[in-house]
Design a protein around this motif. Sequence first.
Motif, PDB file in Angstrom:
ATOM      1  N   ALA A  93      64.672  31.216  10.979  1.00 18.09           N
ATOM      2  CA  ALA A  93      64.650  30.359   9.794  1.00 18.09           C
ATOM      3  C   ALA A  93      65.998  29.663   9.638  1.00 18.09           C
ATOM      4  CB  ALA A  93      64.357  31.202   8.558  1.00 18.09           C
ATOM      5  N   GLY A  94      65.984  28.504   9.032  1.00 17.16           N
ATOM      6  CA  GLY A  94      67.202  27.747   8.777  1.00 17.16           C
ATOM      7  C   GLY A  94      66.830  26.426   8.142  1.00 17.16           C
ATOM      8  N   HIS A  95      67.819  25.633   7.816  1.00 23.59           N
ATOM      9  CA  HIS A  95      67.569  24.293   7.264  1.00 23.59           C
ATOM     10  C   HIS A  95      67.977  23.289   8.326  1.00 23.59           C
ATOM     11  CE1 HIS A  95      68.224  20.970   4.166  1.00 23.59           C
ATOM     12  NE2 HIS A  95      66.943  21.262   4.143  1.00 23.59           N
ATOM     13  N   ARG A  96      66.992  22.764   9.047  1.00 20.83           N
ATOM     14  CA  ARG A  96      67.230  21.944  10.237  1.00 20.83           C
ATOM     15  C   ARG A  96      67.420  20.467   9.899  1.00 20.83           C
ATOM     16  NH1 ARG A  96      64.155  26.261  11.378  1.00 20.83           N
ATOM     17  NH2 ARG A  96      64.401  27.270  13.406  1.00 20.83           N
ATOM     18  N   GLY A  97      68.211  20.207   8.902  1.00 22.52           N
ATOM     19  CA  GLY A  97      68.486  18.836   8.498  1.00 22.52           C
ATOM     20  C   GLY A  97      69.227  18.840   7.184  1.00 22.52           C
ATOM     21  N   ILE A  98      69.255  17.689   6.525  1.00 23.63           N
ATOM     22  CA  ILE A  98      69.882  17.599   5.212  1.00 23.63           C
ATOM     23  C   ILE A  98      68.880  16.989   4.249  1.00 23.63           C
ATOM     24  CG2 ILE A  98      72.235  17.422   6.101  1.00 23.63           C
ATOM     25  CD1 ILE A  98      72.109  14.387   5.658  1.00 23.63           C
ATOM     26  N   ASP A  99      69.028  17.337   2.958  1.00 23.97           N
ATOM     27  CA  ASP A  99      68.194  16.751   1.917  1.00 23.97           C
ATOM     28  C   ASP A  99      69.042  15.756   1.144  1.00 23.97           C
ATOM     29  OD1 ASP A  99      66.161  18.420   2.728  1.00 23.97           O
ATOM     30  OD2 ASP A  99      66.522  19.910   1.165  1.00 23.97           O
ATOM     31  N   ILE A 100      68.485  14.571   0.937  1.00 20.29           N
ATOM     32  CA  ILE A 100      69.191  13.495   0.247  1.00 20.29           C
ATOM     33  C   ILE A 100      68.418  13.170  -1.022  1.00 20.29           C
ATOM     34  CG2 ILE A 100      70.062  11.138   0.475  1.00 20.29           C
ATOM     35  CD1 ILE A 100      69.538  11.681   3.617  1.00 20.29           C
ATOM     36  N   ALA A 101      69.121  13.127  -2.155  1.00 18.61           N
ATOM     37  CA  ALA A 101      68.476  12.826  -3.436  1.00 18.61           C
ATOM     38  C   ALA A 101      67.746  11.490  -3.339  1.00 18.61           C
ATOM     39  CB  ALA A 101      69.511  12.791  -4.550  1.00 18.61           C
ATOM     40  N   TRP A 133      66.063  14.787   6.102  1.00 17.25           N
ATOM     41  CA  TRP A 133      66.374  14.052   7.332  1.00 17.25           C
ATOM     42  C   TRP A 133      66.853  15.044   8.374  1.00 17.25           C
ATOM     43  CZ3 TRP A 133      71.548  11.074   8.142  1.00 17.25           C
ATOM     44  CH2 TRP A 133      71.573  10.496   9.421  1.00 17.25           C
ATOM     45  N   GLY A 134      66.155  15.111   9.496  1.00 17.89           N
ATOM     46  CA  GLY A 134      66.546  15.991  10.592  1.00 17.89           C
ATOM     47  C   GLY A 134      66.784  15.194  11.869  1.00 17.89           C
ATOM     48  N   ILE A 135      67.653  15.714  12.730  1.00 18.60           N
ATOM     49  CA  ILE A 135      67.903  15.108  14.045  1.00 18.60           C
ATOM     50  C   ILE A 135      67.707  16.186  15.102  1.00 18.60           C
ATOM     51  CG2 ILE A 135      69.555  13.980  15.569  1.00 18.60           C
ATOM     52  CD1 ILE A 135      70.983  12.878  13.144  1.00 18.60           C
ATOM     53  N   ARG A 136      66.736  15.946  15.987  1.00 24.92           N
ATOM     54  CA  ARG A 136      66.439  16.904  17.060  1.00 24.92           C
ATOM     55  C   ARG A 136      66.864  16.295  18.385  1.00 24.92           C
ATOM     56  NH1 ARG A 136      61.121  17.107  16.742  1.00 24.92           N
ATOM     57  NH2 ARG A 136      60.743  15.977  18.668  1.00 24.92           N
ATOM     58  N   MET A 137      67.642  17.068  19.138  1.00 21.57           N
ATOM     59  CA  MET A 137      68.046  16.647  20.476  1.00 21.57           C
ATOM     60  C   MET A 137      66.878  16.901  21.419  1.00 21.57           C
ATOM     61  SD  MET A 137      71.198  15.716  20.015  1.00 21.57           S
ATOM     62  CE  MET A 137      72.120  15.790  21.531  1.00 21.57           C
ATOM     63  N   ALA A 138      67.019  16.460  22.678  1.00 20.53           N
ATOM     64  CA  ALA A 138      66.000  16.753  23.682  1.00 20.53           C
ATOM     65  C   ALA A 138      65.771  18.261  23.688  1.00 20.53           C
ATOM     66  CB  ALA A 138      66.467  16.280  25.049  1.00 20.53           C
ATOM     67  N   GLY A 139      64.544  18.675  23.734  1.00 14.92           N
ATOM     68  CA  GLY A 139      64.239  20.092  23.586  1.00 14.92           C
ATOM     69  C   GLY A 139      63.981  20.361  22.117  1.00 14.92           C
ATOM     70  N   ARG A 140      64.381  21.538  21.624  1.00 11.92           N
ATOM     71  CA  ARG A 140      64.107  21.867  20.227  1.00 11.92           C
ATOM     72  C   ARG A 140      65.369  22.060  19.401  1.00 11.92           C
ATOM     73  NH1 ARG A 140      59.894  26.615  20.005  1.00 11.92           N
ATOM     74  NH2 ARG A 140      61.556  27.651  21.102  1.00 11.92           N
ATOM     75  N   ARG A 141      66.541  21.703  19.921  1.00 14.83           N
ATOM     76  CA  ARG A 141      67.797  21.947  19.221  1.00 14.83           C
ATOM     77  C   ARG A 141      68.062  20.864  18.173  1.00 14.83           C
ATOM     78  NH1 ARG A 141      72.526  20.267  21.469  1.00 14.83           N
ATOM     79  NH2 ARG A 141      74.190  20.598  20.006  1.00 14.83           N
ATOM     80  N   TYR A 142      68.305  21.293  16.932  1.00 11.80           N
ATOM     81  CA  TYR A 142      68.617  20.370  15.850  1.00 11.80           C
ATOM     82  C   TYR A 142      70.130  20.314  15.653  1.00 11.80           C
ATOM     83  CZ  TYR A 142      63.766  19.920  14.433  1.00 11.80           C
ATOM     84  OH  TYR A 142      62.421  19.628  14.414  1.00 11.80           O
ATOM     85  N   VAL A 143      70.616  19.154  15.221  1.00 11.40           N
ATOM     86  CA  VAL A 143      72.041  18.975  14.955  1.00 11.40           C
ATOM     87  C   VAL A 143      72.227  18.487  13.518  1.00 11.40           C
ATOM     88  CG1 VAL A 143      72.652  18.525  17.365  1.00 11.40           C
ATOM     89  CG2 VAL A 143      72.039  16.626  15.884  1.00 11.40           C
ATOM     90  N   ASP A 144      73.429  18.641  13.006  1.00 11.78           N
ATOM     91  CA  ASP A 144      73.748  18.257  11.636  1.00 11.78           C
ATOM     92  C   ASP A 144      73.841  16.736  11.510  1.00 11.78           C
ATOM     93  OD1 ASP A 144      74.698  17.946   9.087  1.00 11.78           O
ATOM     94  OD2 ASP A 144      76.468  19.208   9.362  1.00 11.78           O
ATOM     95  N   PRO A 145      72.954  16.092  10.742  1.00 13.71           N
ATOM     96  CA  PRO A 145      73.026  14.637  10.582  1.00 13.71           C
ATOM     97  C   PRO A 145      74.335  14.161   9.953  1.00 13.71           C
ATOM     98  CG  PRO A 145      70.890  15.450   9.866  1.00 13.71           C
ATOM     99  CD  PRO A 145      71.767  16.652  10.101  1.00 13.71           C
ATOM    100  N   GLU A 146      74.954  14.987   9.089  1.00 13.09           N
ATOM    101  CA  GLU A 146      76.199  14.559   8.435  1.00 13.09           C
ATOM    102  C   GLU A 146      77.310  14.305   9.448  1.00 13.09           C
ATOM    103  OE1 GLU A 146      77.204  15.694   4.194  1.00 13.09           O
ATOM    104  OE2 GLU A 146      76.211  17.524   4.935  1.00 13.09           O
ATOM    105  N   ARG A 147      77.261  14.976  10.580  1.00  8.31           N
ATOM    106  CA  ARG A 147      78.274  14.773  11.623  1.00  8.31           C
ATOM    107  C   ARG A 147      78.301  13.309  12.066  1.00  8.31           C
ATOM    108  NH1 ARG A 147      77.988  17.028  17.808  1.00  8.31           N
ATOM    109  NH2 ARG A 147      79.794  15.901  18.526  1.00  8.31           N
ATOM    110  N   TRP A 148      77.136  12.676  12.118  1.00 12.70           N
ATOM    111  CA  TRP A 148      77.027  11.302  12.612  1.00 12.70           C
ATOM    112  C   TRP A 148      77.295  10.268  11.522  1.00 12.70           C
ATOM    113  CZ3 TRP A 148      77.524  11.825  17.447  1.00 12.70           C
ATOM    114  CH2 TRP A 148      77.022  12.975  18.066  1.00 12.70           C
ATOM    115  N   LEU A 149      77.578  10.738  10.291  1.00  7.87           N
ATOM    116  CA  LEU A 149      77.901   9.826   9.196  1.00  7.87           C
ATOM    117  C   LEU A 149      79.404   9.629   9.044  1.00  7.87           C
ATOM    118  CD1 LEU A 149      75.367  11.176   6.543  1.00  7.87           C
ATOM    119  CD2 LEU A 149      75.139   9.130   7.979  1.00  7.87           C
ATOM    120  N   ARG A 150      80.190  10.431   9.768  1.00  2.00           N
ATOM    121  CA  ARG A 150      81.661  10.318   9.699  1.00  2.00           C
ATOM    122  C   ARG A 150      82.159   9.350  10.752  1.00  2.00           C
ATOM    123  NH1 ARG A 150      80.933  15.981   8.791  1.00  2.00           N
ATOM    124  NH2 ARG A 150      81.191  16.480  10.981  1.00  2.00           N
TER     125      ARG A 150
END
Length: 194
Positions: free
Chosen positions: A87-95, A169-186
Amino acid sequence: MGRHDEETRARRARRRRRFEAMRGRRRLNALVATSTLIAAAAATIAIGVRTADCAYAEGGCVPAMVLPVRGGTVVSPFDAPEQVWFAGHRGIDIAAAEGTPLVAPADGTVSFAGKVGGKSVVSIVHGAWTLTFEPAVTTLAVGSKVSRGRQFGTMSGSSDHCDGACVHWGIRMAGRRYVDPERWLRPQRIVLVD
């Protein structure tokens, strides 16, 4: 007998040449595969992302992606699971409220629009990444191109995730690995690593 021996020797010689040619092709394929792996490893080691000194970079730096909700606020951060099946939160929630326009974080192609487990989902493929939005709907057909910062849909439809108050909003790499979308906003730039 002599003619038969000659034909047998000729047949064996042809077989030997074919075998040597196959062995040579196998060696060449192995060499190419090894070189490709070494080059990929070298590229991975030699390139990094630097965010700290972006202000001083020539021409400055820009984020790799933009927030899908203009002026939106992240209300729930990314929480990577230890293993892909945990279990985890595989993305971010935006108001966001019902009907809020959603813009493409990056150039891409609509790869899915519909229901997944009763939830309204839109997916956009950007390179090796799949960007997913929930709840989201679009009038664009699968295969439509989208441009960074341009509207592709709205926060609407069914979801038990945000209760009508946010978009996930979630970002999934090739395969099933998710990454933090906020990383790509900086703001960031690619640099060679020593």
